[in-house]
Design an enzyme around this catalytic site. Structure first.
Site, PDB file in Angstrom:
ATOM      1  N   VAL A   1     -61.241 -61.782  15.835  1.00 20.97           N
ATOM      2  CA  VAL A   1     -60.472 -60.575  16.153  1.00 20.97           C
ATOM      3  C   VAL A   1     -61.358 -59.371  15.831  1.00 20.97           C
ATOM      4  CG1 VAL A   1     -58.404 -59.215  15.677  1.00 20.97           C
ATOM      5  CG2 VAL A   1     -58.266 -61.717  15.653  1.00 20.97           C
TER       6      VAL A   1
ATOM      7  N   HIS B   1     -61.218 -56.848   9.200  1.00 23.50           N
ATOM      8  CA  HIS B   1     -60.146 -57.340   8.328  1.00 23.50           C
ATOM      9  C   HIS B   1     -60.775 -58.108   7.178  1.00 23.50           C
ATOM     10  CE1 HIS B   1     -60.917 -60.088  11.680  1.00 23.50           C
ATOM     11  NE2 HIS B   1     -60.715 -61.080  10.834  1.00 23.50           N
TER      12      HIS B   1
HETATM   13  P1  AMP Z   1     -61.598 -63.826  12.039  1.00 20.99           P
HETATM   14  O1  AMP Z   1     -61.822 -65.170  12.665  1.00 20.99           O
HETATM   15  O2  AMP Z   1     -62.401 -63.569  10.816  1.00 20.99           O
HETATM   16  O3  AMP Z   1     -61.753 -62.718  13.062  1.00 20.99           O
HETATM   17  O4  AMP Z   1     -60.099 -63.830  11.534  1.00 20.99           O
HETATM   18  C1  AMP Z   1     -59.020 -63.544  12.351  1.00 20.99           C
HETATM   19  C2  AMP Z   1     -57.809 -64.075  11.649  1.00 20.99           C
HETATM   20  O5  AMP Z   1     -56.665 -63.498  12.229  1.00 20.99           O
HETATM   21  C3  AMP Z   1     -57.650 -65.586  11.766  1.00 20.99           C
HETATM   22  O6  AMP Z   1     -57.637 -66.160  10.454  1.00 20.99           O
HETATM   23  C4  AMP Z   1     -56.324 -65.755  12.487  1.00 20.99           C
HETATM   24  O7  AMP Z   1     -55.583 -66.863  12.046  1.00 20.99           O
HETATM   25  C5  AMP Z   1     -55.642 -64.436  12.170  1.00 20.99           C
HETATM   26  N1  AMP Z   1     -54.631 -64.026  13.136  1.00 20.99           N
HETATM   27  C6  AMP Z   1     -54.760 -63.958  14.479  1.00 20.99           C
HETATM   28  N2  AMP Z   1     -53.627 -63.510  15.026  1.00 20.99           N
HETATM   29  C7  AMP Z   1     -52.765 -63.283  14.016  1.00 20.99           C
HETATM   30  C8  AMP Z   1     -51.414 -62.827  13.939  1.00 20.99           C
HETATM   31  N3  AMP Z   1     -50.710 -62.484  15.027  1.00 20.99           N
HETATM   32  N4  AMP Z   1     -50.841 -62.710  12.716  1.00 20.99           N
HETATM   33  C9  AMP Z   1     -51.526 -63.062  11.610  1.00 20.99           C
HETATM   34  N5  AMP Z   1     -52.797 -63.497  11.605  1.00 20.99           N
HETATM   35  C10 AMP Z   1     -53.413 -63.620  12.792  1.00 20.99           C
END
Ligand code: AMP
Length: 122
Positions: free
Chosen positions: A96, A100
């Site tokens: 994403v 974060h």
């Molecule tokens: P990254 O792979 O470091 O970019 O982490 C993105 C994180 O966002 C992953 O651990 C996903 O499980 C989490 N994620 C994606 N969509 C959502 C959502 N709608 N609500 C909560 N977490 C999410």
């Protein structure tokens, strides 16, 4: 940058299990937890990757760690410990493109964070 699912969460367009919010950031439980406790702390300002952080973002980026520690304490994982991770781009495993801070805890975590030889050491 194009809008991500995190912008939709910030704007209330999709729901999330929010555990903390203030004027600068939002924290919510990860939808696909990788540990008994796994929440994300995100700035309300969209910044795509760590590479895109500017001088103007220094306060909010530091604030993410402050909030991570505050919520971790509230969740009772501070004493045993936990891990914060911010993934960047492909090799970092970022999916994403809105920065974060992952906060993972509630069990003993493994290290290093890969099972195969990392690409940059091939
Ligand atoms: P990254 O792979 O470091 O970019 O982490 C993105 C994180 O966002 C992953 O651990 C996903 O499980 C989490 N994620 C994606 N969509 C959502 C959502 N709608 N609500 C909560 N977490 C999410």
């Amino acid at each position: 940058m194009s809008e991500t699912i995190f912008t939709k969460i910030i704007n209330g367009e999709i729901s999330a299990d929010i555990v903390y919010e203030d004027e600068l950031c939002l924290a919510f439980n990860d939808i696909n937890p990788q540990a008994p406790v796994h929440f994300l702390v995100i700035p309300k300002k969209p910044v795509a990757t760590i590479n895109d952080i500017t001088e103007a973002d220094r306060e909010v980026v530091g604030h993410l760690t402050f909030v991570a520690a505050k919520v971790a304490k509230e969740m009772g994982i501070d004493h045993e410990g936990y891990r914060t991770v911010m993934n960047c781009n492909e090799f970092g495993g970022q999916s994403v493109y809105h920065i974060h801070l992952h906060v993972l805890g509630g069990k003993l975590l493994g290290w290093p964070p890969y099972t195969d030889k990392p690409k940059n050491l091939e």
